[in-house]
Motif scaffolding. Structure first.
Motif, PDB file in Angstrom:
ATOM      1  N   VAL A   1       5.074  -0.058 -11.393  1.00  0.00           N
ATOM      2  CA  VAL A   1       3.614  -0.144 -11.257  1.00  0.00           C
ATOM      3  C   VAL A   1       2.904   0.069 -12.591  1.00  0.00           C
ATOM      4  N   TYR A   2       3.664   0.187 -13.671  1.00  0.00           N
ATOM      5  CA  TYR A   2       3.080   0.552 -14.968  1.00  0.00           C
ATOM      6  C   TYR A   2       2.110  -0.502 -15.491  1.00  0.00           C
ATOM      7  N   GLU A   3       2.543  -1.762 -15.502  1.00  0.00           N
ATOM      8  CA  GLU A   3       1.688  -2.814 -16.049  1.00  0.00           C
ATOM      9  C   GLU A   3       0.418  -2.995 -15.232  1.00  0.00           C
ATOM     10  N   LYS A   4       0.549  -2.934 -13.912  1.00  0.00           N
ATOM     11  CA  LYS A   4      -0.622  -3.053 -13.037  1.00  0.00           C
ATOM     12  C   LYS A   4      -1.563  -1.881 -13.272  1.00  0.00           C
ATOM     13  N   LEU A   5      -0.994  -0.710 -13.534  1.00  0.00           N
ATOM     14  CA  LEU A   5      -1.793   0.488 -13.755  1.00  0.00           C
ATOM     15  C   LEU A   5      -2.583   0.387 -15.056  1.00  0.00           C
ATOM     16  N   THR A   6      -1.914  -0.002 -16.143  1.00  0.00           N
ATOM     17  CA  THR A   6      -2.611  -0.130 -17.429  1.00  0.00           C
ATOM     18  C   THR A   6      -3.649  -1.246 -17.387  1.00  0.00           C
ATOM     19  N   GLU A   7      -3.330  -2.330 -16.689  1.00  0.00           N
ATOM     20  CA  GLU A   7      -4.282  -3.434 -16.569  1.00  0.00           C
ATOM     21  C   GLU A   7      -5.510  -2.996 -15.770  1.00  0.00           C
TER      22      GLU A   7
ATOM     23  N   MET B   1       0.828  -1.213   0.000  1.00  0.00           N
ATOM     24  CA  MET B   1       0.000   0.000   0.000  1.00  0.00           C
ATOM     25  C   MET B   1       0.861   1.262   0.000  1.00  0.00           C
ATOM     26  N   ILE B   2       1.839   1.321   0.905  1.00  0.00           N
ATOM     27  CA  ILE B   2       2.705   2.501   1.014  1.00  0.00           C
ATOM     28  C   ILE B   2       3.462   2.721  -0.296  1.00  0.00           C
ATOM     29  N   LYS B   3       3.958   1.621  -0.896  1.00  0.00           N
ATOM     30  CA  LYS B   3       4.695   1.734  -2.150  1.00  0.00           C
ATOM     31  C   LYS B   3       3.820   2.335  -3.240  1.00  0.00           C
ATOM     32  N   ASN B   4       2.559   1.913  -3.326  1.00  0.00           N
ATOM     33  CA  ASN B   4       1.653   2.420  -4.354  1.00  0.00           C
ATOM     34  C   ASN B   4       1.363   3.900  -4.146  1.00  0.00           C
ATOM     35  N   ILE B   5       1.198   4.322  -2.893  1.00  0.00           N
ATOM     36  CA  ILE B   5       0.936   5.735  -2.601  1.00  0.00           C
ATOM     37  C   ILE B   5       2.157   6.586  -2.959  1.00  0.00           C
ATOM     38  N   ILE B   6       3.353   6.096  -2.607  1.00  0.00           N
ATOM     39  CA  ILE B   6       4.584   6.824  -2.949  1.00  0.00           C
ATOM     40  C   ILE B   6       4.752   6.902  -4.461  1.00  0.00           C
ATOM     41  N   SER B   7       4.474   5.783  -5.148  1.00  0.00           N
ATOM     42  CA  SER B   7       4.563   5.765  -6.616  1.00  0.00           C
ATOM     43  C   SER B   7       3.597   6.780  -7.213  1.00  0.00           C
ATOM     44  N   GLY B   8       2.369   6.829  -6.679  1.00  0.00           N
ATOM     45  CA  GLY B   8       1.393   7.797  -7.160  1.00  0.00           C
ATOM     46  C   GLY B   8       1.853   9.230  -6.962  1.00  0.00           C
ATOM     47  N   ALA B   9       2.529   9.487  -5.832  1.00  0.00           N
ATOM     48  CA  ALA B   9       3.038  10.840  -5.565  1.00  0.00           C
ATOM     49  C   ALA B   9       4.066  11.246  -6.608  1.00  0.00           C
ATOM     50  N   PHE B  10       4.979  10.331  -6.954  1.00  0.00           N
ATOM     51  CA  PHE B  10       5.977  10.626  -7.988  1.00  0.00           C
ATOM     52  C   PHE B  10       5.329  10.820  -9.353  1.00  0.00           C
TER      53      PHE B  10
ATOM     54  N   SER C   1      -7.134   3.368  -6.118  1.00  0.00           N
ATOM     55  CA  SER C   1      -7.379   4.350  -5.060  1.00  0.00           C
ATOM     56  C   SER C   1      -6.077   4.720  -4.352  1.00  0.00           C
ATOM     57  N   GLN C   2      -5.187   3.737  -4.175  1.00  0.00           N
ATOM     58  CA  GLN C   2      -3.892   4.014  -3.549  1.00  0.00           C
ATOM     59  C   GLN C   2      -3.038   4.908  -4.450  1.00  0.00           C
ATOM     60  N   ILE C   3      -3.016   4.597  -5.746  1.00  0.00           N
ATOM     61  CA  ILE C   3      -2.284   5.438  -6.697  1.00  0.00           C
ATOM     62  C   ILE C   3      -2.868   6.841  -6.718  1.00  0.00           C
ATOM     63  N   PHE C   4      -4.199   6.941  -6.722  1.00  0.00           N
ATOM     64  CA  PHE C   4      -4.868   8.244  -6.771  1.00  0.00           C
ATOM     65  C   PHE C   4      -4.541   9.076  -5.542  1.00  0.00           C
ATOM     66  N   ILE C   5      -4.563   8.446  -4.363  1.00  0.00           N
ATOM     67  CA  ILE C   5      -4.203   9.151  -3.128  1.00  0.00           C
ATOM     68  C   ILE C   5      -2.782   9.699  -3.234  1.00  0.00           C
ATOM     69  N   GLY C   6      -1.871   8.874  -3.774  1.00  0.00           N
ATOM     70  CA  GLY C   6      -0.488   9.307  -3.950  1.00  0.00           C
ATOM     71  C   GLY C   6      -0.370  10.474  -4.913  1.00  0.00           C
ATOM     72  N   VAL C   7      -1.122  10.407  -6.030  1.00  0.00           N
ATOM     73  CA  VAL C   7      -1.096  11.497  -7.013  1.00  0.00           C
ATOM     74  C   VAL C   7      -1.553  12.807  -6.367  1.00  0.00           C
ATOM     75  N   VAL C   8      -2.632  12.739  -5.598  1.00  0.00           N
ATOM     76  CA  VAL C   8      -3.146  13.939  -4.924  1.00  0.00           C
ATOM     77  C   VAL C   8      -2.113  14.482  -3.940  1.00  0.00           C
ATOM     78  N   ILE C   9      -1.493  13.588  -3.166  1.00  0.00           N
ATOM     79  CA  ILE C   9      -0.452  14.013  -2.223  1.00  0.00           C
ATOM     80  C   ILE C   9       0.712  14.655  -2.971  1.00  0.00           C
ATOM     81  N   GLY C  10       1.114  14.030  -4.076  1.00  0.00           N
ATOM     82  CA  GLY C  10       2.211  14.569  -4.869  1.00  0.00           C
ATOM     83  C   GLY C  10       1.911  15.957  -5.383  1.00  0.00           C
ATOM     84  N   LEU C  11       0.664  16.156  -5.867  1.00  0.00           N
ATOM     85  CA  LEU C  11       0.283  17.453  -6.409  1.00  0.00           C
ATOM     86  C   LEU C  11       0.182  18.513  -5.322  1.00  0.00           C
ATOM     87  N   LEU C  12      -0.365  18.141  -4.169  1.00  0.00           N
ATOM     88  CA  LEU C  12      -0.597  19.117  -3.106  1.00  0.00           C
ATOM     89  C   LEU C  12       0.652  19.418  -2.282  1.00  0.00           C
ATOM     90  N   VAL C  13       1.473  18.394  -2.040  1.00  0.00           N
ATOM     91  CA  VAL C  13       2.607  18.554  -1.126  1.00  0.00           C
ATOM     92  C   VAL C  13       3.922  18.804  -1.858  1.00  0.00           C
TER      93      VAL C  13
END
Length: 277
Positions: free
Chosen positions: A31-37, A1-10, A58-70
């Protein structure tokens, strides 16, 4: 879970920097293949699989939002004020990660088809970069506050292309928006909280993400190695776009080399930690 959130932030941070591809970051982080799948097969997957996709996305999305905001403002500040050093850091990350992409091949030997697909990706990205020079720097247009019928269509199209670029490694969605003259317009819409034009771009982005994700997912499953070679060709050529030049002074030169080495070290450290885990 943590890895996916960090990946989403990047991934979120990468998508706002012209020249840096969120798809490339997703690929390099594993996480690319899992994301496209997850995106490409979401609507056709059985219920159990769909729940798995929802959890991952949802984990990737949370990371993306954190990345954009923080982190986005920090990276944006560094890129605006220390462009050379920031670019060398990204270059170090990408160069060190390319050999890791090759480990996902089925066949360890590169055949002539693989070489051709690599060359095709390389030339396609070079052509994309050359096209950029014909479209200026994407200055704000007079259409910023006038949503005519034609401009609505253009915003949806811009969102579709930018969304598709998020899925394709090597191609920067924000750079595409610069080429279309909409990058600063869309930033203006976001900063001024203009819901309708942002929603139009978001609709286009959703269409692009889902459509391109389905295509890439099918290609990775049916023509895995050739698709990877094509993607690597895109990434290698995109390094030219990220390259900021090199200031020929002793202090700047040493700083850039150290930052480039830091990017390489971080990739090796992440790989080592992943292996130990």
């Amino acid at each position: 879970m943590i890895k996916n959130i960090i990946s989403g932030a990047f991934i979120g941070v990468a998508n706002i920097i012209p020249g840096v591809s969120g798809g490339t970051v997703a690929l390099l982080l594993g996480v690319y293949e899992k994301l496209t799948e997850s995106v490409g097969e979401f609507f056709t997957a059985p219920k159990e699989k769909k729940m798995e996709f929802i959890k991952f996305l949802s984990q990737i999305f949370i990371g993306v939002v954190i990345g954009l905001l923080v982190f986005a403002k920090v990276i944006g500040f560094l890129y605006a004020n220390y462009r050379e050093g920031t670019s060398f850091f990204f270059l170090g990350l990408i160069v060190a990660s390319l050999p890791l992409v090759l480990t996902h091949r089925d066949n360890k030997q590169i055949d002539k088809h693989g070489k051709l697909w690599f060359l095709f990706g390389l030339l396609l990205m070079i052509g994309f970069t050359l096209l950029q020079s014909f479209y200026g720097n994407g200055e704000t247009s007079s259409s910023l506050y006038r949503l005519t019928g034609g401009y609505i269509i253009k915003l949806i199209l811009a969102g579709t292309l930018a969304g598709g670029a998020m899925v394709i490694p090597g191609i920067s969605g924000s750079l595409l928006l610069v080429m279309m003259g909409e990058y600063y317009n869309i930033l203006g819409f976001v900063n001024n909280r203009m819901i309708l034009p942002v929603a139009l771009v978001g609709l286009g982005a959703l269409i692009g993400i889902v459509g391109f994700a389905r295509i890439i997912d099918k290609l990775l499953k049916s023509h895995r190695d050739n698709t990877l070679y094509f993607i690597i060709g895109l990434i290698v050529a995109s390094l030219v776009e990220i390259w900021p030049g090199f200031t020929l002074t002793l202090s700047n030169g040493i700083t850039n080399i150290v930052i480039f080495g830091l990017g390489i070290y971080i990739v090796k450290l992440m790989k080592k930690l992943e292996g130990n885990k």
